[in-house]
Design a protein around this motif. Structure first.
Motif, PDB file in Angstrom:
ATOM      1  N   UNK A  34      -6.630  -1.812   0.463  1.00 25.10           N
ATOM      2  CA  UNK A  34      -5.894  -2.926  -0.160  1.00 25.10           C
ATOM      3  C   UNK A  34      -6.491  -4.289   0.206  1.00 25.10           C
ATOM      4  N   UNK A  35      -6.757  -4.529   1.472  1.00 31.18           N
ATOM      5  CA  UNK A  35      -7.172  -5.884   1.883  1.00 31.18           C
ATOM      6  C   UNK A  35      -8.573  -6.227   1.378  1.00 31.18           C
ATOM      7  N   UNK A  83      -1.674  -1.712 -10.577  1.00 28.86           N
ATOM      8  CA  UNK A  83      -1.801  -0.505  -9.762  1.00 28.86           C
ATOM      9  C   UNK A  83      -3.272  -0.233  -9.473  1.00 28.86           C
ATOM     10  N   UNK A  84      -3.639  -0.267  -8.198  1.00 27.74           N
ATOM     11  CA  UNK A  84      -5.017   0.014  -7.793  1.00 27.74           C
ATOM     12  C   UNK A  84      -5.096   1.495  -7.433  1.00 27.74           C
ATOM     13  N   UNK A 140       0.875  -1.179   0.000  1.00 28.31           N
ATOM     14  CA  UNK A 140       0.000   0.000   0.000  1.00 28.31           C
ATOM     15  C   UNK A 140       0.906   1.220   0.000  1.00 28.31           C
ATOM     16  N   UNK A 141       0.319   2.407  -0.074  1.00 27.41           N
ATOM     17  CA  UNK A 141       1.158   3.580  -0.313  1.00 27.41           C
ATOM     18  C   UNK A 141       2.036   3.995   0.861  1.00 27.41           C
ATOM     19  N   UNK A 142       1.590   3.742   2.105  1.00 29.72           N
ATOM     20  CA  UNK A 142       2.412   4.246   3.210  1.00 29.72           C
ATOM     21  C   UNK A 142       3.642   3.366   3.455  1.00 29.72           C
ATOM     22  N   UNK A 202     -12.813   0.602   7.567  1.00 31.57           N
ATOM     23  CA  UNK A 202     -11.499  -0.032   7.735  1.00 31.57           C
ATOM     24  C   UNK A 202     -11.475  -1.424   7.125  1.00 31.57           C
ATOM     25  N   UNK A 203     -10.278  -1.969   6.976  1.00 27.78           N
ATOM     26  CA  UNK A 203     -10.139  -3.277   6.330  1.00 27.78           C
ATOM     27  C   UNK A 203     -10.790  -4.390   7.145  1.00 27.78           C
TER      28      UNK A 203
END
Ligand code: MIC
Ligand code: SF4
Length: 641
Positions: A100-101, A92-93, A35-37, A296-297
């Motif tokens: 992501x999850x 790439x999402x 993920x991005x972080x 949240x995931x």
């Protein structure tokens, strides 16, 4: 001897070692996610490996954490990830496509495959029968390059689910019950494999809520079988071709066993400030609530959202409550906007947020001073919401929605008959926010904004390792303490010098200053040091500040691996009472370090107190080499010489 489902998947992917609990094994990784972080760092490390194209079956880069763009930094990082992904063969999402999850479960999960993700909640994929493990960015970078993934073979724990959940009792309550019984360190070195008749009663997203929050137990991962329920889910996602059965043998042998009778569970709440402070909701009934955040995931699936929509329909959120809702993915948001669920939420006064992590990682919506915030999330560590004094409670979407209407913590059993939402026969499938990589990558130029700084590299171990005790912290220190993350700091995930200024400051305001003045040194810690996220930054910032070793009573799995991957010794007190003897600023030294790191114990001298402490250094040969050569990247270079 029969095999568990976990053993079966590991056996199929085993490259080195034997499936004996505690022994090091290497497994082949089929799929990765970032993920991005954590992604910027993982891709910088991937680039440092000098590999052209990913060698996995599929790797996906998601943008879901750093979504507030209050300066160019996050957008710059997104552009870097987008271009680096396109070049090296990674899907790439796009921002807006979801967490992501959740997206991974919907669109990319494959039962029986292995998934390594640079996020601690990667085990969400266990809900569909994948062996899905969270790791630091560097381990994921290596896996993208086709490298094996090393772990100690976990103990496989059978969790036998009997009975059936009662009205208003949810999957969240099952995992909260696990946390109540086992605590946040109860899963270290274990895989929880859920079996029994109760499993058939749980949908894939419900199973994923449980495997997601298995991360809070400290577990390596959690796993459900791949059965007819999974088959139906994949069919509804138009992916029946990805289905295969993964079930334990009838005579499967497990290292440990436990049982939960679903019929006996009640709606539960995790109280501030730890996911294991679990009590039945009935004990908290009159607590006034200021904020409710749903998403949240852990709890943002279509069914979760529709339950919330039904509870809110035709009502108004209590005037003293701010309710936010973040649907987990574009698929979910699209579906609830087409069937009217979204209209019920908006009509009741919910504040609809982007399909992303949002308030879960303090990316906006920080509560007011001393506020009570109910969240359907998985972590309630102090300060993680962005407000140190806020009291965060973790609950199911049902408790959250009922409480948002009432204005105090409400037992949903009091609001009438429970709601049955059917799993859709067909999900809305539109993958137009997933960008495929370029064929060769030759034509793609990677865009690097000014925020992207080189990452610190460890140095080979010296024979004498001296330093002062920079700080002494207590038990269960989280990576949110070590490397805080919030809307102000997340934009600097590719800028370690900036982040380092905040390293460990929630525990010790002057830690970075002391580290710089003393030219680095040691950290002394209690039990379960580094629990929580996979963020490698909790190792990279200390590395940048010159930390040479952490002396702890015990470590969380991913953080310990991240420390060693980055050349920092992770030493465990042989005698826990030695912890009491050490004071901040004591002068320590590890003499003859190059010889000592070959052994299972390392002696640390305290020159200020004229004492010696025996520390356990029970790591693999590979990890000893990492310390010797100065981290995983240096070790890999050394091995290819
Ligand atoms: C989290 O939930 O703590 C995070 C933010 O998703 C982290 C990753 C990170 O710190 O970037 C995680 O769980 O690994
Ligand atoms: Fe995002 Fe929260 Fe899940 Fe971490 S736990 S991936 S921050 S939603």
């Amino acid at each position: 001897m029969g095999l568990s489902a976990a053993h079966k998947i590991i056996k199929k992917h085993l490259l080195k070692g034997k499936m004996i609990a505690g022994q090091e094994i290497a497994i082949k990784i089929d799929r990765t996610l970032t993920q991005d972080s954590t992604g910027t760092m993982a891709y910088l490390q991937f680039e440092a490996l000098g590999i052209d194209r990913v060698k996995t079956k599929r790797s996906v880069a998601y943008i879901d954490h750093n979504i507030l763009q209050s300066g160019p930094e996050n957008a710059d990082d997104h552009l870097y990830i987008q271009t680096v992904a396109k070049k090296h063969g990674i899907y790439f999402s796009r921002p807006g496509n979801g967490i992501c999850h959740q997206v991974n479960l919907e669109r990319f999960s494959v039962p029986g495959d292995t998934l390594l993700g640079s996020d601690s909640h990667t085990p969400t994929g266990g809900g569909i029968g994948m062996l899905a493990i969270g790791a630091g960015g560097l381990d994921v970078a290596v896996a993208m390059g086709g490298g094996e993934y090393y772990i100690n073979m976990p103990k496989i724990v059978k969790v036998n689910l009997t009975g059936k959940l009662g009205p208003w009792v949810t999957a969240k309550d099952i995992i909260l019950e696990m946390l109540r019984r086992l605590t946040v360190k109860g899963g270290v070195g274990k895989i929880f494999e859920y079996t029994g008749e109760g499993v058939n009663t749980l949908s894939v997203p419900e199973r994923a809520t449980i495997t997601n929050m298995g991360a809070e137990l400290g577990a390596t991962t959690s796993l459900f079988p791949s059965d007819d329920v999974v088959c139906e889910f994949l069919k509804a996602q138009g992916r029946e071709g990805d289905f295969s059965y993964i079930k334990p043998d009838a005579d499967a042998v497990y290292d440990e066993e436990m049982e939960i009778n679903l019929s006996e569970l009640e709606p539960m709440v995790a109280c501030p400030h730890s996911p294991d402070k679990v009590v039945p909701v009935s004990e908290l009934k009159d607590v006034k609530v200021n904020q409710v955040c749903i998403g949240s995931c852990t709890n943002s699936s279509y069914v979760d959202m529709m339950k919330v929509a039904h509870i809110l329909e035709g009502k108004t959120v209590n005037e003293n409550v701010s309710l936010t809702i973040s649907p987990g993915s574009k698929q979910v948001l699209n579906m609830i906007s087409e069937n009217g669920g979204l209209a019920s939420m908006v009509g009741a006064g919910a504040r609809i947020l982007e399909s992303a992590c949002g308030p879960c990682i303090g990316m906006g919506q920080s509560p007011a001073t001393d506020a009570v915030s109910l969240r359907t999330f998985n972590r309630n560590f102090e300060g993680r919401s962005g407000t140190k004094s806020a009291m965060i409670y973790l609950v199911s979407p049902e408790i959250a929605a009922a409480s948002a209407l009432k204005g105090y913590i409400a037992d949903p059993r009091e609001i009438g008959d429970s709601i049955e939402i059917k799993m859709p026969d067909k999900f809305l499938i539109k993958d137009n926010m997933i960008v495929a990589p370029s064929e060769t990558g030759n034509d793609i130029k990677v865009v690097r904004g000014p925020n992207i700084k080189p990452f610190p590299k460890a140095k080979p171990c010296e024979n004498t390792v001296p330093g002062v005790v920079l700080t002494k912290v207590g038990d269960n220190i989280t990576t949110d303490h070590i490397m805080p993350s919030n809307a102000k700091l997340l934009p600097y995930r590719s800028n370690i010098p900036h982040l380092a200024e905040y390293c460990l400051t929630p525990c010790d305001e002057y830690f970075p200053k002391k580290a710089k003045e003393n030219g680095g040194g040691f950290i002394v810690a209690g039990i379960n040091y580094g629990q929580g996220s996979s963020r490698e930054h909790a190792a990279l910032a200390p590395l940048y500040l010159g930390v040479k070793a952490v002396l702890a009573k015990s470590f969380a799995r991913i953080h310990m691996a991240n420390l060693i991957n980055n050349g920092i010794m992770a030493l465990v007190f042989a005698d826990e009472s030695d912890y009491e003897k050490i004071d901040p600023l004591d002068k320590l030294v590890i003499e003859n370090a190059l010889e000592q790191i070959k052994n299972d114990t390392v002696v640390v001298k305290n020159e200020s107190k004229d004492e010696e402490y025996k520390m356990i250094f029970n790591v693999t040969q590979r990890q000893r080499d990492m310390i010797k050569f100065g981290g995983l990247l240096n070790m890999m270079k050394q091995n290819t010489k």
